[in-house]
Design an enzyme around this catalytic site. Structure first.
Site, mmCIF file in Angstrom:
data_model
loop_
_atom_site.group_PDB
_atom_site.id
_atom_site.type_symbol
_atom_site.label_atom_id
_atom_site.label_comp_id
_atom_site.label_asym_id
_atom_site.label_seq_id
_atom_site.Cartn_x
_atom_site.Cartn_y
_atom_site.Cartn_z
ATOM 1 N N ALA A 38 -6.338 40.527 27.935
ATOM 2 C CA ALA A 38 -6.077 41.142 26.654
ATOM 3 C C ALA A 38 -6.596 40.256 25.529
ATOM 4 O O ALA A 38 -6.845 39.077 25.739
ATOM 5 C CB ALA A 38 -4.584 41.353 26.476
ATOM 6 N N GLU A 98 0.206 38.706 23.319
ATOM 7 C CA GLU A 98 -0.749 39.101 22.266
ATOM 8 C C GLU A 98 -0.039 39.310 20.930
ATOM 9 O O GLU A 98 -0.591 38.999 19.873
ATOM 10 C CB GLU A 98 -1.517 40.363 22.663
ATOM 11 C CG GLU A 98 -2.282 40.274 23.986
ATOM 12 C CD GLU A 98 -3.092 39.005 24.184
ATOM 13 O OE1 GLU A 98 -3.565 38.441 23.176
ATOM 14 O OE2 GLU A 98 -3.229 38.548 25.333
ATOM 15 N N HIS A 101 0.598 36.108 19.186
ATOM 16 C CA HIS A 101 -0.606 35.621 18.491
ATOM 17 C C HIS A 101 -0.711 36.165 17.061
ATOM 18 O O HIS A 101 -1.412 35.587 16.241
ATOM 19 C CB HIS A 101 -1.861 36.085 19.224
ATOM 20 C CG HIS A 101 -2.315 35.189 20.337
ATOM 21 N ND1 HIS A 101 -2.459 33.832 20.192
ATOM 22 C CD2 HIS A 101 -2.709 35.479 21.600
ATOM 23 C CE1 HIS A 101 -2.915 33.327 21.348
ATOM 24 N NE2 HIS A 101 -3.068 34.305 22.212
HETATM 25 N N1 BES Z 1 -6.961 35.032 23.187
HETATM 26 C C1 BES Z 1 -6.915 35.398 24.550
HETATM 27 C C2 BES Z 1 -8.108 36.206 25.004
HETATM 28 C C3 BES Z 1 -9.279 35.369 25.409
HETATM 29 C C4 BES Z 1 -9.257 34.684 26.613
HETATM 30 C C5 BES Z 1 -10.402 35.287 24.626
HETATM 31 C C6 BES Z 1 -10.350 33.921 26.979
HETATM 32 C C7 BES Z 1 -11.478 34.523 24.986
HETATM 33 C C8 BES Z 1 -11.465 33.836 26.168
HETATM 34 C C9 BES Z 1 -5.671 36.226 24.845
HETATM 35 O O1 BES Z 1 -4.629 36.054 23.968
HETATM 36 C C10 BES Z 1 -5.187 35.787 26.168
HETATM 37 O O2 BES Z 1 -4.733 34.688 26.279
HETATM 38 N N2 BES Z 1 -5.305 36.629 27.178
HETATM 39 C C11 BES Z 1 -4.937 36.308 28.535
HETATM 40 C C12 BES Z 1 -3.731 37.080 28.962
HETATM 41 C C13 BES Z 1 -2.457 36.455 28.517
HETATM 42 C C14 BES Z 1 -1.267 37.309 28.874
HETATM 43 C C15 BES Z 1 -2.257 35.072 29.078
HETATM 44 C C16 BES Z 1 -6.083 36.688 29.423
HETATM 45 O O3 BES Z 1 -6.901 37.488 29.025
HETATM 46 O O4 BES Z 1 -6.145 36.183 30.541
HETATM 47 ZN ZN ZN Z 2 -3.721 34.212 24.188
#
Ligand code: BES
Ligand code: ZN
Length: 928
Positions: free
Chosen positions: A300, A336, A339
């Site tokens: 996400a 999310e 954030h």
């Molecule tokens: N900000 C990240 C998305 C992201 C991840 C952007 C890697 C660029 C590179 C988002 O908030 C995030 O951390 N997503 C996780 C899921 C979360 C529930 C830990 C993901 O996509 O794995």
């Molecule tokens: Zn994140």
């Protein structure tokens, strides 16, 4: 060499234009963008030509005089002839223009040389036209698709994914998080679609020339970083949330999945409201949209006001979503939305402090889920997962500090790793526990208020929290958080605290050193110092709930640890345990006598008098110490032997997590039979207690028992415990016998992945085909994922090989977003391991092209291979492969170091411990 290259590049640029000697990867600081007017027209009509084009008007403030404008642009066509530049404020309003442009592809720079110098204090407006194809690379502004079940036609949609540095692939911009600006976005598209962006739409007008096209204009945004900008053009439908207070909240999905939106639609606003209370700050935008994208690489992305998810991270179906998936959905939404404050409202200055975003979102998500679903015991599970991950990743010499210097764009992507997320959240939890609720909350509130719509770095956080803690009296006045926390965020690794008791004086001497998994690392390299909060309890007190530090391990000015003696400990027949509830990320080693006392209690009716989190801690610690020789395997097995009594999730989670590392290569060694019998002996009692894989779910009261049951079932089937395999096969047979297997599935939800995998492992070619067809037919993304991973469990070489060859096929049956996980599942299977290793070595070139520009995927596919290599010969083979594939594995320095060190520690284990471990298991097999 690097310097020579740099000089050459600098010289060649100088040759082209006198101004451009600039070859640093950060943008020059002479200009600041204030506002972007972005107009983008999306063309999804012609399947052979999916594209977008647009113009961006950037209002710039000059901070210093300059004759060039340097911004980011990557893979965009820019028609130089149509660029305009004018002065919009400041005296004179002189004419200006762009005299020439150049690109610096190393840093994705687009450099415009201006006709007149831009003058400090004046403002300018730069307008640039741009266009590009819509591709399927899952970053930038890209296309995704799904098949409409009624017409069987492919439907195209678009979405953005800009973090960390892909906004530059969608429009020319100052693509660094410190350049916050307001965004005025207008989207053009065919009127059969909907356009969404960060802000609500304010007006829609017909397109001036294209029939049936509209321009939809969105409200102006608050000041924000480029990586948070988002827009989508789609034909989705939505569910509005029913919570009446708070912003408008909608959840979007392809029409055929709309009934899977209810869960997130209800959970989202609840957790948003909780954060408003927790932080004492209102969510500042008028709406939130959450959208499930069929092709999405991350789980996400927190785009402000338009949060994007992969389908499996957002969509919930009563028939198909297991409790584990449900927890993932809830925690992803919670992450999310956290954030929206940590990251969106207050953003790190630079990617060095990415952990301020990801560590906080991870930690706060745990608080959010715990608040909304207290019966899940989510926080303790999330904490344990994080700590187990930290203890592993950060035990490698090749790990890195939480806050790490970033000197190349490729290092930004590398930072989205367990250290930023899991270690980040663990040190925040540590701080929360040693500061207490009041200081933590008020410190965070003042930090968020002070830096709202701005950028911050970790020192700013330490300052706000120190102020609050000193005010509340929760931190001694002579301590400040910067000193304490720098030892955790600027240093790699974590300490092992050695506790040596004097049983007659009732004291204990404490010392610390860095814990290294790699036994080649000398003592010299272990002498780091951490400020360690010390909580502890004893057999008589058992106050495990008190996590406030009773003392600290301190460091002197030179970074050496100060000696520490604890007094008033209990008598010689009583154990002590340090680090109540694992409140801080460190390991504790005791003298042999204390371990012996612990072993006695664990292996008695009294074992539950030790807190469940600390039981998990003892297991993890002692197995690590045995691995590296700080303890022997007799003691370690003495500890884990008590698992025959254990009925709680966390100790099992901890044990499986550690035993997995041994199991990964023991399976391929001649003494495996002893290990297998030993595992059977450990697992059988809990398997039977939980009633195997029988569908007893309606009678299970505690949610975490469901998690335990799933975990035990999967180990039980792979170690052929009791009736596990037979039961799994029989569930699968009844599914195959269903007239309509896509409607009716008799396999209990909690064990589906395990039942499918076991059935494919022991099953026929027809079973494989049956399951593959279910993959094609499934309408729920998490079910599709479960099936894809289970299909990798086959032991039939040709099936596995054929499956491997289906993975990296552009526009193939397996979506690009799933390719890494399918490869990993194959590599984790014994038969698949050899095939996957060979496949990677033979096809490294085409695989790396398949993932371009997301080179990080290459490190993810090497990981499961490295976990299973344990001989020097294979280590050398892998090393040679890596050095022969420099080009394909470019920019993966950190991952390569970690991969090789992982293999090296396996080799060390095999050489040192294999026989000792086997002998210890043999003794435990004949005992009790
Ligand atoms: N900000 C990240 C998305 C992201 C991840 C952007 C890697 C660029 C590179 C988002 O908030 C995030 O951390 N997503 C996780 C899921 C979360 C529930 C830990 C993901 O996509 O794995
Ligand atoms: Zn994140």
């Amino acid at each position: 060499m690097k310097w020579v290259l740099l000089l050459l590049v600098a010289l060649s640029l100088r040759f082209r234009t006198a101004d451009s000697v600039y070859d640093y990867f950060r943008l020059p600081t002479a200009l600041r963008p204030q506002k972007y007017d972005l107009r983008i027209l999306t063309r999804l009509e012609d399947e052979g030509n999916l594209s977008f084009n647009g113009t961006v008007k950037i209002k710039l403030e000059a901070l210093q005089n300059t004759k060039n404008i340097t911004l980011h642009s990557k893979d965009l066509e820019i028609d130089e002839a149509q660029i305009t530049l004018r002065q919009v404020s400041g005296e004179g309003l002189k004419d200006n223009c762009v005299s020439s442009t150049e690109v610096n592809p190393n840093h994705d720079f687009y450099i415009l040389h201006t006709c007149q110098e831009l003058v400090a204090g004046h403002a300018y407006e730069l307008e640039l036209p741009f266009s590009a194809e819509l591709q399927d690379q899952l970053v930038g502004y890209y296309r995704s698709s799904y098949v409409d079940p009624v017409s069987n036609e492919t439907r195209w949609i678009t979405i953005t994914q800009f973090e960390p540095a892909y906004a530059r692939m969608a429009f020319p911009c100052f693509d660094e998080p410190g350049y916050k600006a307001v965004f005025d976005i207008t989207l053009g598209y065919h009127n059969k679609f909907t356009g969404l962006s960060n802000m609500p739409a304010k007006a829609t007008k017909p397109h001036e020339s294209l029939p049936d096209y509209v321009w939809s204009e969105f409200e102006e945004s608050v000041p924000m970083s480029t990586y948070l900008v988002a827009y989508t053009v789609n034909d989705f439908t939505h569910k509005s949330s029913t919570l009446l207070t708070g912003p408008l909240f909608r959840t979007w999905a392809r029409p055929n999945a709309i009934d899977q939106c209810d869960y997130a639609a209800e959970f989202g606003p609840k957790v948003l409201k909780y954060y408003e209370q927790l932080f004492g700050l209102k969510f500042p935008l008028p709406k939130v949209d959450q959208i499930a994208i069929p092709d999405f690489n991350a789980g996400a992305m927190e785009n402000w006001g338009l949060v994007a998810y992969s389908e499996s991270s957002l969509l919930y179906s009563k028939e198909y979503t297991s409790q584990e998936n449900e927890k993932d959905i809830a925690s992803t939404v919670a992450h999310e939305l956290a954030h929206q404050w940590f990251g969106n409202l207050v953003t790190m200055n630079w990617w060095t402090d990415l952990w301020l975003n990801e560590g906080f979102a991870t930690y706060v998500a745990g608080l959010g889920v715990e608040y909304i679903q207290p019966d899940w015991r989510f926080m303790e599970q999330a904490t344990m997962s994080s700590l187990l991950t930290v203890f592993r990743k950060d035990s490698f010499n090749s790990s890195h500090p939480i806050s790490r210097p970033i000197e190349m764009v490729s290092e930004i992507s590398e930072s989205f790793d367990e250290i930023s997320y899991e270690k980040g959240s663990s040190v925040i939890r540590m701080m929360h526990l040693f500061l207490g609720e009041e200081s933590f909350r008020s410190g965070l509130k003042s930090y968020l208020e002070k830096y709202a719509y701005k950028n911050a770095e970790q020192d700013n956080l330490w300052e706000s929290l120190t102020l609050a803690a000193h005010k509340a009296g929760s931190l001694p006045k002579n301590y400040d958080l910067k000193t304490i926390m720098d030892s955790w965020t600027l240093q790699t690794g974590y300490p092992m605290v050695n506790v040596t008791r004097n049983y007659t004086a009732r004291t204990a001497k404490l010392s610390q050193e860095r814990y290294h998994l790699n036994t080649d690392i000398s003592r010299e390299h272990r002498r780091e110092c951490w400020w360690v909060p010390l909580s502890y309890t004893s057999q008589e007190k058992k106050d495990f709930n008190n996590t406030a530090p009773k003392a600290w391990l301190e460091c002197d000015k030179n970074g050496d640890s100060l000696p520490k003696t604890i007094s008033d400990l209990p008598g010689p027949d009583q154990w002590v345990i340090f680090n109540n509830q694992l409140s801080s990320p460190y390991k504790v080693n005791y003298d042999a006598r204390n371990w012996k006392l612990l072993i006695d209690t664990l292996n008695s009716e009294e074992y539950q008098t030790i807190d469940v989190v600390n039981r998990a801690q003892l297991i993890d610690d002692v197995l690590y110490f045995a691995w590296t020789g700080e303890q022997d395997y007799e003691i370690a097995l003495g500890v884990i032997n008590y698992l025959q009594r254990e009925r709680e999730l966390l100790p099992w989670k901890s044990a499986f997590n550690s035993l997995m590392t041994v199991s990964d290569f023991f399976r391929k060694l001649p003494n495996y039979m002893y290990f297998k019998s030993y595992m059977k002996k450990l697992i059988t009692p809990i398997y039977e207690h939980l009633n195997g894989i029988n569908d007893t779910y309606s009678t299970i009261q505690q949610k975490d028992k469901v998690t335990l049951k799933g975990m035990v079932a999967s180990w039980a089937c792979s170690y052929q415990v009791s009736d596990c395999v037979d039961q799994a096969l029989s569930y699968f047979r009844s599914w195959r016998a269903e007239a309509n297997p896509d409607e009716n599935n008799p396999v209990p939800l909690g064990v589906r992945g395990n039942v499918y995998c076991t059935s494919i492992e022991h099953g026929s070619d027809e079973d494989w085909e049956f399951l593959w067809t279910r993959y094609e037919m499934a309408n729920v993304a998490s079910e599709k994922e479960t099936i894809l991973n289970a299909l990798a469990c086959s032991k039939e070489v040709w099936l596995v090989q054929r499956y491997l060859e289906r993975i990296f096929v552009p526009n193939g049956e397996i979506r690009k977003q799933d390719s890494v996980s399918v490869f990993q599942s194959i590599a984790a299977n014994d038969v698949g391991f050899l095939l996957a290793k060979k496949y990677l070595m033979d096809n490294v070139d085409s695989i790396s092209k398949f993932f371009h520009p997301q080179f990080e995927a290459m490190s993810d596919i090497m990981k499961p291979l490295s976990e299973q290599i344990f001989s020097r010969k294979d280590y050398n083979e892998f090393k040679t492969f890596i050095s022969n594939s420099k080009e394909q594995l470019k920019d993966l320095d950190q991952a390569i170091d970690q991969t090789l060190e992982q293999i090296l520690t396996n080799v060390q284990w095999k050489e040192r411990n294999y026989h000792q471990f086997t002998r210890a298991i043999q003794r435990f097999l004949v005992s009790k």
